[in-house]
Design an enzyme around this catalytic site. Structure first.
Site, PDB file in Angstrom:
ATOM      1  N   SER A 126      51.942  29.350  36.140  1.00  0.00           N
ATOM      2  CA  SER A 126      52.747  28.168  36.441  1.00  0.00           C
ATOM      3  C   SER A 126      54.157  28.566  36.845  1.00  0.00           C
ATOM      4  O   SER A 126      54.713  29.563  36.354  1.00  0.00           O
ATOM      5  CB  SER A 126      52.807  27.292  35.188  1.00  0.00           C
ATOM      6  N   TYR A 151      53.962  26.338  25.483  1.00  0.00           N
ATOM      7  CA  TYR A 151      53.034  26.329  26.625  1.00  0.00           C
ATOM      8  C   TYR A 151      53.492  27.332  27.687  1.00  0.00           C
ATOM      9  O   TYR A 151      52.714  28.181  28.137  1.00  0.00           O
ATOM     10  CB  TYR A 151      52.941  24.922  27.239  1.00  0.00           C
ATOM     11  N   LYS A 155      51.846  31.179  29.230  1.00  0.00           N
ATOM     12  CA  LYS A 155      51.617  31.640  30.609  1.00  0.00           C
ATOM     13  C   LYS A 155      52.264  33.008  30.816  1.00  0.00           C
ATOM     14  O   LYS A 155      51.687  33.897  31.448  1.00  0.00           O
ATOM     15  CB  LYS A 155      52.180  30.616  31.608  1.00  0.00           C
TER      16      LYS A 155
HETATM   17  P1  NAD Z   1      42.834  20.304  32.594  1.00  0.00           P
HETATM   18  O1  NAD Z   1      43.170  20.024  31.167  1.00  0.00           O
HETATM   19  O2  NAD Z   1      42.439  19.168  33.457  1.00  0.00           O
HETATM   20  O3  NAD Z   1      41.683  21.410  32.665  1.00  0.00           O
HETATM   21  C1  NAD Z   1      41.524  22.404  31.685  1.00  0.00           C
HETATM   22  C2  NAD Z   1      40.073  22.409  31.252  1.00  0.00           C
HETATM   23  O4  NAD Z   1      39.893  23.449  30.289  1.00  0.00           O
HETATM   24  C3  NAD Z   1      39.643  21.106  30.584  1.00  0.00           C
HETATM   25  O5  NAD Z   1      38.456  20.639  31.192  1.00  0.00           O
HETATM   26  C4  NAD Z   1      39.417  21.472  29.127  1.00  0.00           C
HETATM   27  O6  NAD Z   1      38.376  20.700  28.549  1.00  0.00           O
HETATM   28  C5  NAD Z   1      39.084  22.947  29.226  1.00  0.00           C
HETATM   29  N1  NAD Z   1      39.429  23.757  28.043  1.00  0.00           N
HETATM   30  C6  NAD Z   1      40.601  23.799  27.372  1.00  0.00           C
HETATM   31  N2  NAD Z   1      40.533  24.671  26.350  1.00  0.00           N
HETATM   32  C7  NAD Z   1      39.290  25.212  26.392  1.00  0.00           C
HETATM   33  C8  NAD Z   1      38.601  26.169  25.589  1.00  0.00           C
HETATM   34  N3  NAD Z   1      39.174  26.741  24.529  1.00  0.00           N
HETATM   35  N4  NAD Z   1      37.322  26.476  25.913  1.00  0.00           N
HETATM   36  C9  NAD Z   1      36.710  25.896  26.970  1.00  0.00           C
HETATM   37  N5  NAD Z   1      37.310  24.980  27.743  1.00  0.00           N
HETATM   38  C10 NAD Z   1      38.581  24.632  27.464  1.00  0.00           C
HETATM   39  O7  NAD Z   1      44.080  21.086  33.210  1.00  0.00           O
HETATM   40  P2  NAD Z   1      44.406  21.424  34.734  1.00  0.00           P
HETATM   41  O8  NAD Z   1      45.534  20.560  35.151  1.00  0.00           O
HETATM   42  O9  NAD Z   1      43.179  21.443  35.546  1.00  0.00           O
HETATM   43  O10 NAD Z   1      44.986  22.890  34.568  1.00  0.00           O
HETATM   44  C11 NAD Z   1      44.176  24.019  34.728  1.00  0.00           C
HETATM   45  C12 NAD Z   1      44.991  25.268  34.472  1.00  0.00           C
HETATM   46  O11 NAD Z   1      46.113  25.279  35.334  1.00  0.00           O
HETATM   47  C13 NAD Z   1      45.560  25.375  33.055  1.00  0.00           C
HETATM   48  O12 NAD Z   1      45.537  26.728  32.677  1.00  0.00           O
HETATM   49  C14 NAD Z   1      46.983  24.901  33.223  1.00  0.00           C
HETATM   50  O13 NAD Z   1      47.829  25.437  32.245  1.00  0.00           O
HETATM   51  C15 NAD Z   1      47.310  25.456  34.601  1.00  0.00           C
HETATM   52  N6  NAD Z   1      48.390  24.732  35.264  1.00  0.00           N
HETATM   53  C16 NAD Z   1      48.279  23.378  35.458  1.00  0.00           C
HETATM   54  C17 NAD Z   1      49.310  22.683  36.080  1.00  0.00           C
HETATM   55  C18 NAD Z   1      49.214  21.195  36.293  1.00  0.00           C
HETATM   56  O14 NAD Z   1      50.220  20.588  36.651  1.00  0.00           O
HETATM   57  N7  NAD Z   1      48.086  20.559  36.114  1.00  0.00           N
HETATM   58  C19 NAD Z   1      50.446  23.377  36.527  1.00  0.00           C
HETATM   59  C20 NAD Z   1      50.514  24.759  36.327  1.00  0.00           C
HETATM   60  C21 NAD Z   1      49.475  25.431  35.701  1.00  0.00           C
HETATM   61  C1  UD1 Z   2      55.706  19.815  33.939  1.00  0.00           C
HETATM   62  C2  UD1 Z   2      55.910  20.972  33.014  1.00  0.00           C
HETATM   63  C3  UD1 Z   2      55.380  22.237  33.633  1.00  0.00           C
HETATM   64  C4  UD1 Z   2      53.931  22.049  34.033  1.00  0.00           C
HETATM   65  C5  UD1 Z   2      53.851  20.838  34.952  1.00  0.00           C
HETATM   66  C6  UD1 Z   2      52.455  20.543  35.333  1.00  0.00           C
HETATM   67  C7  UD1 Z   2      57.951  20.421  31.745  1.00  0.00           C
HETATM   68  C8  UD1 Z   2      59.358  20.808  31.459  1.00  0.00           C
HETATM   69  N1  UD1 Z   2      57.315  21.143  32.706  1.00  0.00           N
HETATM   70  O1  UD1 Z   2      56.455  20.041  35.120  1.00  0.00           O
HETATM   71  O2  UD1 Z   2      55.463  23.292  32.709  1.00  0.00           O
HETATM   72  O3  UD1 Z   2      53.476  23.213  34.683  1.00  0.00           O
HETATM   73  O4  UD1 Z   2      54.373  19.691  34.271  1.00  0.00           O
HETATM   74  O5  UD1 Z   2      51.701  20.108  34.235  1.00  0.00           O
HETATM   75  O6  UD1 Z   2      57.422  19.513  31.154  1.00  0.00           O
HETATM   76  N2  UD1 Z   2      59.398  12.294  35.836  1.00  0.00           N
HETATM   77  C9  UD1 Z   2      59.968  11.038  35.739  1.00  0.00           C
HETATM   78  N3  UD1 Z   2      59.269  10.081  35.058  1.00  0.00           N
HETATM   79  C10 UD1 Z   2      58.060  10.304  34.482  1.00  0.00           C
HETATM   80  C11 UD1 Z   2      57.479  11.594  34.598  1.00  0.00           C
HETATM   81  C12 UD1 Z   2      58.181  12.573  35.283  1.00  0.00           C
HETATM   82  O7  UD1 Z   2      61.049  10.804  36.239  1.00  0.00           O
HETATM   83  O8  UD1 Z   2      57.507   9.405  33.859  1.00  0.00           O
HETATM   84  C13 UD1 Z   2      60.114  13.335  36.595  1.00  0.00           C
HETATM   85  C14 UD1 Z   2      60.473  14.555  35.770  1.00  0.00           C
HETATM   86  O9  UD1 Z   2      61.733  14.413  35.203  1.00  0.00           O
HETATM   87  C15 UD1 Z   2      60.437  15.658  36.831  1.00  0.00           C
HETATM   88  C16 UD1 Z   2      59.398  15.171  37.854  1.00  0.00           C
HETATM   89  O10 UD1 Z   2      59.245  13.777  37.618  1.00  0.00           O
HETATM   90  O11 UD1 Z   2      61.657  15.740  37.470  1.00  0.00           O
HETATM   91  C17 UD1 Z   2      58.056  15.846  37.703  1.00  0.00           C
HETATM   92  O12 UD1 Z   2      57.669  15.760  36.341  1.00  0.00           O
HETATM   93  P1  UD1 Z   2      56.242  16.247  35.826  1.00  0.00           P
HETATM   94  O13 UD1 Z   2      55.185  15.655  36.665  1.00  0.00           O
HETATM   95  O14 UD1 Z   2      56.201  16.006  34.351  1.00  0.00           O
HETATM   96  O15 UD1 Z   2      56.246  17.799  36.127  1.00  0.00           O
HETATM   97  P2  UD1 Z   2      57.322  18.923  35.716  1.00  0.00           P
HETATM   98  O16 UD1 Z   2      58.244  18.444  34.680  1.00  0.00           O
HETATM   99  O17 UD1 Z   2      57.905  19.454  36.970  1.00  0.00           O
END
Ligand code: NAD
Ligand code: UD1
Length: 340
Positions: A126, A151, A155
């Site tokens: 991330s 969290y 990473k």
């Molecule tokens: P998500 O929660 O939708 O998907 C994660 C999946 O992993 C889920 O289906 C959950 O049931 C499964 N899971 C969790 N723990 C587990 C375990 N111990 N054993 C088996 N399955 C397990 O999340 P996502 O948004 O698809 O994110 C996927 C990856 O990307 C994660 O590693 C997350 O940290 C990373 N990531 C996500 C974002 C984002 O904004 N969504 C941003 C940066 C990084």
């Molecule tokens: C967050 C996480 C980041 C993670 C990412 C995806 C934090 C500090 N960072 O990023 O680690 O990888 O989610 O899961 O939490 N916002 C509003 N109103 C809302 C929600 C969000 O104004 O109700 C704003 C936030 O202040 C931010 C932007 O929208 O500026 C994006 O927010 P969000 O979607 O939560 O993502 P990040 O904070 O960038």
């Protein structure tokens, strides 16, 4: 035909990546414990690709269960590891749970990879590792900052664990540092399914438009940005999913420069919270009831990717626009509301 194990493959990004892998000709096996996803996602994937991936409900922390899985499934050529807990706020409340789930799972998985000579490993990292960046856009050379949340720390630690293993084993790995994934598959068969009140911006916007939430809070308009709200790099989840396919191919084809590589995966474009709200209104015709409130603790001002490395080395670049992503998110929200 190569078989790829996708952990967390029923989750938001995992499910979209499964579809792209299938489209690129890979066989897919999924492990997911369904802690943050639904078994129905398997049907959604199958409707898109006409191909049902192999699925095993398993918790990656189940050491024996995981070891048995790898003993039985000897045909895995690579792993894409999504499974993790990802709620930043929750990780502050439950640090040990986050370290246990995200780190233990990774270690057990890598132990099995080394035992079974599975050398290709893609990891979900991330942009949170950069913290408040010193320079924009952010390159992969930017320093990793002290993590603000457990969290974020998982990473950073995970990247270090993988890198250390790559030094002494045949494993070759790519960590993809995602910026802000948004949107849903254009078919509206799969998308994001946030549990409870969404913490992220776009699901909160779509739920507000759908009438599930009364009002969107915009967290601060006094940042040092043109309109005062925070800036992020919002990337369509389908573009993000495709980045995994090209990253995997790079290591399968032995095109990597070093055994552990890192790539930023974003669009390279920063958009403010207010720009996203207004773009959503424009593209969907839905008015968003919002108000400006105080800053959210832990938010950084501005974050967007320098994507040159991914463009030149992976030959990948985000193709879909913010508007396309927001429209797909809205269609998905309408679909899940109609089904409930
Ligand atoms: P998500 O929660 O939708 O998907 C994660 C999946 O992993 C889920 O289906 C959950 O049931 C499964 N899971 C969790 N723990 C587990 C375990 N111990 N054993 C088996 N399955 C397990 O999340 P996502 O948004 O698809 O994110 C996927 C990856 O990307 C994660 O590693 C997350 O940290 C990373 N990531 C996500 C974002 C984002 O904004 N969504 C941003 C940066 C990084
Ligand atoms: C967050 C996480 C980041 C993670 C990412 C995806 C934090 C500090 N960072 O990023 O680690 O990888 O989610 O899961 O939490 N916002 C509003 N109103 C809302 C929600 C969000 O104004 O109700 C704003 C936030 O202040 C931010 C932007 O929208 O500026 C994006 O927010 P969000 O979607 O939560 O993502 P990040 O904070 O960038």
């Amino acid at each position: 035909m190569k078989r790829i194990l996708v952990t967390g493959g029923l989750g938001y990004i995992g499910s979209h990546t499964v579809v792209e892998l299938q489209e690129a000709g890979y066989e897919v096996s999924i492990i997911d414990n369904l802690s943050n996803s639904s078994i129905d996602v398997l049907d959604g994937i199958t409707r898109i690709s006409n191909k049902r991936p192999h699925f095993k409900q398993l918790d990656l922390r189940d050491k024996k269960g995981l070891s048995d899985y790898f003993e039985v499934h000897q045909n895995i050529d690579g792993v894409i590891h999504f499974a993790a807990s990802k709620a930043v706020g929750e990780s502050v409340e439950k640090p040990l749970f986050y370290y246990e789930n995200n780190i233990t799972s990774l270690i057990y998985l890598l132990q099995n990879c080394t035992k079974h000579n599975i050398d290709h490993f893609i990891f979900s990292s991330s942009c949170t590792v950069y913290g408040e960046p010193d320079r924009l856009p952010i390159t992969e050379e930017a320093p990793v900052k002290l993590a603000i949340s457990p969290y974020g720390n998982t990473k950073q630690i995970s990247e270090e664990i993988i890198q250390d293993l790559c030094k002494i084993s045949d494993i070759r790995s790519i960590a993809l540092r995602y910026f802000n994934p948004i949107g849903a598959h254009p078919t509206s068969e799969i998308g994001e399914l946030p549990l409870g009140i969404p913490q992220n911006l776009v699901p909160f916007i779509t739920q507000t438009a759908a009438g599930v939430r009364e009002q969107l809070s915009v967290f601060g308009d006094d940042y040092n940005t043109p309109d005062g709200s925070c800036i992020r790099d919002y990337i369509h989840v389908v573009d993000l999913a495709k980045a995994h396919v090209v990253a995997l191919k790079r290591i399968i084809d032995k095109k990597e420069m070093v055994s552990f590589e890192i790539f930023n995966i974003g669009t390279g474009q920063g958009n403010s919270v207010l720009e996203v709200v207004h773009a959503f209104e424009k593209v969907t015709g839905q008015k968003i009831n919002y108000k400006i409130v105080n800053r959210r603790p832990g938010d950084v001002t501005s974050v967007y990717a320098d994507t040159k490395k991914a463009n030149s080395e992976l030959h990948w670049k985000a193709e879909l626009t913010l508007e396309e992503a927001l429209l797909s998110a809205w269609k998905w929200e309408q679909k899940i509301r109609n089904n409930n």
